[in-house]
Design a protein around this motif. Structure first.
Motif, PDB file in Angstrom:
ATOM      1  N   LYS A 125       7.159  83.832  98.841  1.00 17.35           N
ATOM      2  CA  LYS A 125       7.756  83.303 100.392  1.00 17.35           C
ATOM      3  C   LYS A 125       6.614  82.777 101.058  1.00 17.35           C
ATOM      4  O   LYS A 125       6.925  81.569 101.844  1.00 17.35           O
ATOM      5  CB  LYS A 125       8.466  84.553 101.033  1.00 17.35           C
ATOM      6  CG  LYS A 125       9.687  84.862 100.615  1.00 17.35           C
ATOM      7  CD  LYS A 125      10.494  85.529 101.784  1.00 17.35           C
ATOM      8  CE  LYS A 125      11.901  85.738 101.505  1.00 17.35           C
ATOM      9  NZ  LYS A 125      12.382  87.107 101.882  1.00 17.35           N
ATOM     10  N   GLY A 126       5.447  83.259 101.018  1.00 14.27           N
ATOM     11  CA  GLY A 126       4.339  82.674 101.812  1.00 14.27           C
ATOM     12  C   GLY A 126       3.965  81.304 101.532  1.00 14.27           C
ATOM     13  O   GLY A 126       3.323  80.696 102.396  1.00 14.27           O
ATOM     14  N   VAL A 127       4.252  80.779 100.447  1.00 15.49           N
ATOM     15  CA  VAL A 127       4.189  79.480  99.807  1.00 15.49           C
ATOM     16  C   VAL A 127       4.423  78.426 100.837  1.00 15.49           C
ATOM     17  O   VAL A 127       3.725  77.301 101.169  1.00 15.49           O
ATOM     18  CB  VAL A 127       4.382  79.416  98.530  1.00 15.49           C
ATOM     19  CG1 VAL A 127       4.594  77.806  98.091  1.00 15.49           C
ATOM     20  CG2 VAL A 127       3.461  79.816  97.306  1.00 15.49           C
ATOM     21  N   MET A 128       5.764  78.599 101.029  1.00 18.70           N
ATOM     22  CA  MET A 128       6.489  77.401 102.058  1.00 18.70           C
ATOM     23  C   MET A 128       5.756  77.427 103.325  1.00 18.70           C
ATOM     24  O   MET A 128       5.745  76.472 104.028  1.00 18.70           O
ATOM     25  CB  MET A 128       7.777  77.617 102.001  1.00 18.70           C
ATOM     26  CG  MET A 128       8.588  77.200 100.841  1.00 18.70           C
ATOM     27  SD  MET A 128       8.187  75.532 100.402  1.00 18.70           S
ATOM     28  CE  MET A 128       8.689  75.443  98.615  1.00 18.70           C
ATOM     29  N   VAL A 129       5.471  78.657 103.804  1.00 18.71           N
ATOM     30  CA  VAL A 129       4.810  78.863 105.138  1.00 18.71           C
ATOM     31  C   VAL A 129       3.317  78.374 105.137  1.00 18.71           C
ATOM     32  O   VAL A 129       3.037  77.451 106.255  1.00 18.71           O
ATOM     33  CB  VAL A 129       4.698  80.439 105.469  1.00 18.71           C
ATOM     34  CG1 VAL A 129       4.075  80.593 106.810  1.00 18.71           C
ATOM     35  CG2 VAL A 129       6.005  80.862 105.738  1.00 18.71           C
ATOM     36  N   ALA A 130       2.581  78.624 104.006  1.00 12.95           N
ATOM     37  CA  ALA A 130       1.502  77.988 104.032  1.00 12.95           C
ATOM     38  C   ALA A 130       1.414  76.469 103.847  1.00 12.95           C
ATOM     39  O   ALA A 130       0.533  75.722 104.678  1.00 12.95           O
ATOM     40  CB  ALA A 130       0.549  78.509 102.713  1.00 12.95           C
ATOM     41  N   LEU A 131       2.219  75.673 102.985  1.00 13.54           N
ATOM     42  CA  LEU A 131       2.620  74.305 103.010  1.00 13.54           C
ATOM     43  C   LEU A 131       2.924  73.541 104.580  1.00 13.54           C
ATOM     44  O   LEU A 131       2.332  72.733 104.792  1.00 13.54           O
ATOM     45  CB  LEU A 131       3.437  74.065 101.973  1.00 13.54           C
ATOM     46  CG  LEU A 131       2.803  74.246 100.381  1.00 13.54           C
ATOM     47  CD1 LEU A 131       3.991  74.268  99.411  1.00 13.54           C
ATOM     48  CD2 LEU A 131       1.609  73.449 100.174  1.00 13.54           C
TER      49      LEU A 131
END
Ligand SMILES: C[S@@+](CC[C@H](N)C(=O)[O-])C[C@H]1O[C@@H](n2cnc3c(N)ncnc32)[C@H](O)[C@@H]1O
Length: 286
Positions: free
Chosen positions: A20-26
């Motif tokens: 889930k953190g990937v979209m937040v990071a991008l």
């Protein structure tokens, strides 16, 4: 970091599930660099946009990419570039470009010795400022003097590198550019078409993030910012329009994309009574 096996490098990697953190990071990366936010319901578009970069970097997942972005500023730049829509074409909305050229010809006649200044903000790989440069050069051939200054900026250094090179694929050159102008202003080099140096020299390219960076110095007669604001949230759209108001001459013209407007966003610009579809800067105190 997992990588795509050599044997599959030539194919698009199939994206495995990501955390889930990937979209937040991008999203944090893109927003901090450009002001744009990724729509939560458009994850598929983000994945599609980043697939070629994953392939080039031989990475298997978006988690791997986020890890690489943290380690390498260059990979962070590449990821931001991949997420930006840099769609453009020569003489995009041709009637608008012709109208701008007409307005500039009138200004040049009215201004006498003062050089007219134009800013193409969010110029992508350069088709918009080059289209204007062609029209102005053709006006000069008809006896107009004093070429206008053209400043062209974008947040993407990669887009600007391409713009400065003036090099376009056959597909790009065919989109919107009449054959007569292609032959007059471009040279064929292998598969590509390269703008003549005398045309590119008319444009000063610079990297500017419209949301955060200092704006070009001095006042502009015309600012084109087409198909850029629509990617920004409303508060940043307003901020950019108010920033434009600080560097445009009173009565100067603002040119937005077909789906964009100043109405309801700022008091600093209003529809131009003279040039339909364009906006003019409201003089202070009015
Ligand atoms: C869809 S293209 C439009 C290009 C051209 N203006 C046109 O209408 O054909 C949008 C451009 O805006 C640039 N851009 C996006 N956010 C920006 C920002 N915050 N500051 C400057 N340029 C930005 C992108 O890199 C991209 O090249």
């Amino acid at each position: 970091m997992s990588s795509v096996p050599e044997s599959t490098n030539s194919r698009m990697p199939l994206l495995e599930s990501h955390s889930k953190g990937v979209m937040v990071a991008l999203n944090t990366l893109l927003e901090s660099r450009t002001g744009q936010q990724l729509a939560a319901n458009r994850e598929w578009r983000i994945e599609t946009a980043l697939k070629p970069l994953l392939r080039d970097l031989k990475l298997a997942t978006l988690d791997d990419l986020v890890e690489a972005v943290r380690r390498s500023p260059e990979i962070a730049d590449q990821a931001v570039d991949a997420l930006l829509n840099q769609e453009s074409s020569f003489f995009r909305d041709a009637a608008v470009i012709e109208l701008v050229a007409e307005a500039v010809a009138t200004l040049r006649a009215e201004q006498g010795q003062r050089r007219v200044r134009i800013w193409s903000a969010g110029c992508s790989v350069g088709q918009e400022p080059l289209s204007l440069a062609m029209l102005f050069a053709e006006q000069e051939a008809l006896g107009e003097t004093m070429p206008p200054d053209i400043v062209a900026t974008d947040v993407s250094e990669a887009a600007l590198t391409r713009a400065r090179a003036g090099r376009y694929t056959h597909f790009e050159i065919q989109r919107g550019l009449p054959i007569r102008r292609m032959m007059r202003w471009f040279d064929q080099q292998a598969e590509d078409w390269v703008a003549k140096p005398e045309l590119v020299r008319r444009i000063a390219f610079r990297r500017i993030n419209l949301v955060a960076d200092p704006l070009p110095v001095g006042r502009f007669d015309v600012i084109l910012c087409r198909n850029v604001l629509l990617y920004l949230p409303p508060d940043l759209r307003r901020r950019v329009l108010d920033r434009f108001a600080t560097v445009i001459r009173p009565g100067g013209l603002l040119v937005l994309g077909a789906g964009e407007t100043v109405i309801g966003q700022t008091e600093a610009f209003r529809p131009s009574p003279r040039y339909r579809g364009l906006y003019e800067a409201v003089p202070a105190g009015v």
